[in-house]
Design a protein around this motif. Structure first.
Motif: not given
Length: 662
Positions: A189-216
């Protein structure tokens, strides 16, 4: 732990099924789900705050089946008590130090392959700093930080950023951890985009890894005819948009119902109870009811009694409640913030509110209230389950972690020098004034360094009594240089010695302090591999006049470094015992008229010039606490005056007083 399998560590202050002081929120759910998801590909260790241990032990004794973390090993991190802070600046700095301590104890021979921290409160700060400082244990460990929502963002959206030092420092170590980690993980989503807008361009490199959910998925059953039944699940918190939601539905006429299910918070105006604020606002409107928070496993039943899940948050990261709502058959109504931008597919999994705030919420909800069949047409649909399955696919998530584990690790703190090229010279400058009882041990520690290419300059600052003949004796035992000047004080003696030094690096060392054998080697390795680091210091250990370590909690000084703007208020930068680039002193000096705080003054000057240092979070030197030390006899007694003198001398050093045009 299994031989040959990757070793993964997840650090957390929350963990389901434990309720704990945070109420078993989304971070606790994420860590529990991730530990189970990674079990097929790695051995998982959980570093868990020990305030959850009593609940864990009670559930374990009862054989509770919810204690399923995929066979993960749990190591407990002691949560500090208020009287244990000692020389740490903030509760979370001490907690982060204990996380690192427990990690080292749990992996004594070789660091894990991956350590993952939550960004909230910066609990990974000391581990990240240790890796950056070349800690041998972490030389090949990947440090990841998962974006969940920082306390800084929470405070802003809750309308209150305190000026107290402890929480301000916590926000600083959060930022530093986000910048210095090897990699940031975000759900999408816009998670990383929000962090970049708030914290600027000094953030560490980022990758998308989803959150698991095993519920039925669960079947919500048929919806009865009648008014639209809306549900909000989450803390009653300003940043969650609950005020906006209540105001929005209250402005909609007709018949409908809204259930607000969640714990209260003190995020109302002036720190008031949000629930009381909302209850006063609805003035007994029977269409709105308040329900106490329930455990996660009870949510499907509560959701089955509703038609629609409304999440009006001003910002959300990757909310599990949205995924769980869809699994329970409820379509979503939410604004385009954070992970919700990807969870809400307009007209398929719910309705996207065009913006945050009461007006946009009302415009989106009113047509659904007037025509409840539109919401019920999506309720219980396969599209909801399919979307959750796509977002939480366990095989895909394991594949992302396998790619993380296969990433080449930057091996930090090791210098590859061409054959035949000598190590750079380090000049150890020891100002001396009536320190005959201690100077021999100090010089011994200088020559006991594992780093061999050093020169030692002893600066006799006008100390010519009978006992000071020890300097001549030391000159016969060691290849050192003794230089003398009239008594002008510590800062002037340091400046004089540095002016006479020949090294690429200089190390001021007070004549009563002691270096551990690896101090210089560790510092030089950082300076030789990180050109943007201008000095290196470390934590220290306090010892008494006889060399015995002081007891807990005041065991030493744990600075952060002068990268923090808080260096202007307190000396978080470090002590004078540091290895500095010699060229700094072509431009700067220790303010010579200061009788204390000269180290702090220099670090503030460097901070203002954008020249930052690094602090090794290990106790690599010993500070001797004497009854007649300069800090006790001058610094503590005259602190207000000395601070004012420091302000004046910093201003004087920064000004060009001679004409540039004459």
């Amino acid at each position: 732990m299994s031989a040959g399998r990757p070793q993964v560590v997840l650090a957390t202050r929350e963990l389901l099924p434990f309720h704990g002081p945070f109420g078993g929120g989304g971070i606790g759910a994420y860590v529990a789900e991730t530990a189970r998801a990674l079990q097929p590909i790695a051995d998982v260790t959980l570093l868990v705050a020990d305030w959850l241990k009593p609940e864990h032990d009670a559930l374990a004794a009862a054989g509770d089946p919810r204690l399923d973390h995929g066979g993960a090993r749990i190591l407990w991190v002691p949560v500090p008590e208020p009287d244990e802070l000692g020389g740490f600046y903030a509760h979370m700095q001490l907690y982060a130090a204990r996380v690192l301590e427990v990690l080292r104890a749990g992996f004594p021979d070789r660091g894990p392959d991956l350590v993952e921290f939550c960004d909230y409160l910066g609990e990974g700060f000391c581990t990240v700093e240790a890796r950056r400082a070349g800690d041998p244990l972490l030389a090949e460990t990947l440090i990841a930080v998962r974006l969940h929502t920082s306390v800084e963002i929470c405070d802003v959206l809750n309308g209150h950023q305190t000026a107290l030092f402890d929480p301000r420092l916590t926000r600083q170590i959060e930022r530093r951890t986000l910048e210095q980690a090897d990699v940031l993980l975000h759900g999408g989503g816009d998670v990383l985009g929000t962090y970049r807008r708030w914290y600027g361009d000094r953030l560490a490199p980022a990758v998308r890894v989803r959150h698991p959910l095993a519920a039925e998925p669960t079947d919500p059953g048929p919806a009865p005819d009648g008014p639209l039944r809306m549900l909000y699940v989450g803390r009653l918190e300003r940043r969650k948009g609950v005020e906006d939601l209540v105001e929005a539905v209250a402005a909609i006429g007709g018949d409908w119902s809204l259930s607000l299910l969640g714990a209260d918070t003190a995020t109302g105006p002036r720190g008031a109870s949000m629930r009381r604020v909302l209850e006063r606002g609805v003035a007994g409107d029977g269409r709105i009811r308040f329900l106490d928070a329930v455990r996660r496993e009870q949510l499907p039943q509560a959701m089955a009694e509703h038609d629609l899940l409304v999440l009006p948050s001003r910002w959300e990261c990757w909310p599990y409640v949205a995924l769980e709502g869809m699994l329970a058959g409820l379509p979503l109504v939410a604004p385009p913030v954070g992970g919700l931008t990807e969870m809400v597919v307009d007209g398929r999994t719910g309705w996207r509110v065009p913006a945050t705030g009461e007006e946009a919420l009302r415009a989106t909800l009113e047509p659904l209230v007037l025509e409840p069949a539109r919401a019920r047409a999506l309720r219980g649909g396969a599209a909801l389950r399919d979307h959750v399955a796509a977002l939480t696919d366990a095989d895909a998530i394991r594949g992302e972690y396998e790619r993380l584990l296969a990433r080449p690790r930057a091996i930090l703190g090791r210098v590859a020098r061409p054959a035949g090229e000598p190590d750079p010279l380090v000049s150890i400058v020891i100002p001396y004034h009536r320190m005959h009882r201690f100077v021999t041990e100090t010089v011994d520690s200088a020559f006991a360094q594992s780093y061999r290419r050093i020169e030692v300059l002893l600066i006799d600052d006008g100390s010519f009594g009978p006992d000071d003949g020890v300097l001549a004796e030391l000159a016969t035992r060691y290849p050192l240089t003794v230089l003398s000047q009239p008594n002008r004080g510590l800062a002037a003696a340091r400046n004089f010695g540095i002016g006479q030094s020949r090294g690429r690096y200089v190390l001021p060392l007070d004549a009563d302090n002691l270096l551990e054998p690896e101090f210089v080697a560790r510092a030089v390795a950082i300076l030789e591999t990180e050109p943007d680091v201008h000095y290196v210091s470390s934590w220290n250990r306090y010892v008494d006049e006889h060399g015995a370590a002081l007891p807990e909690p005041n065991v030493g000084y744990q600075p952060l470094g002068n990268w923090s703007p808080l260096v202007e208020e307190r000396n978080v930068a470090g002590d004078g015992t540091a290895v500095l680039r010699r060229r700094l002193f072509d431009r700067f000096r220790y303010p010579p008229d200061l009788t204390s705080f000269e180290d702090w003054a220099l670090y503030r000057l460097l901070h203002r010039a954008g020249l930052h240092g690094r602090v090794i979070p290990e106790r690599l030197w010993r500070y001797r606490v004497r009854e007649d030390s300069m800090l006790r006899t001058v610094g503590d007694v005259h602190e207000t005056r000395l601070r004012a003198e420091m302000e004046a001398q910093i201003a004087e050093e920064e000004m060009t007083w001679t004409s540039t045009s004459a």
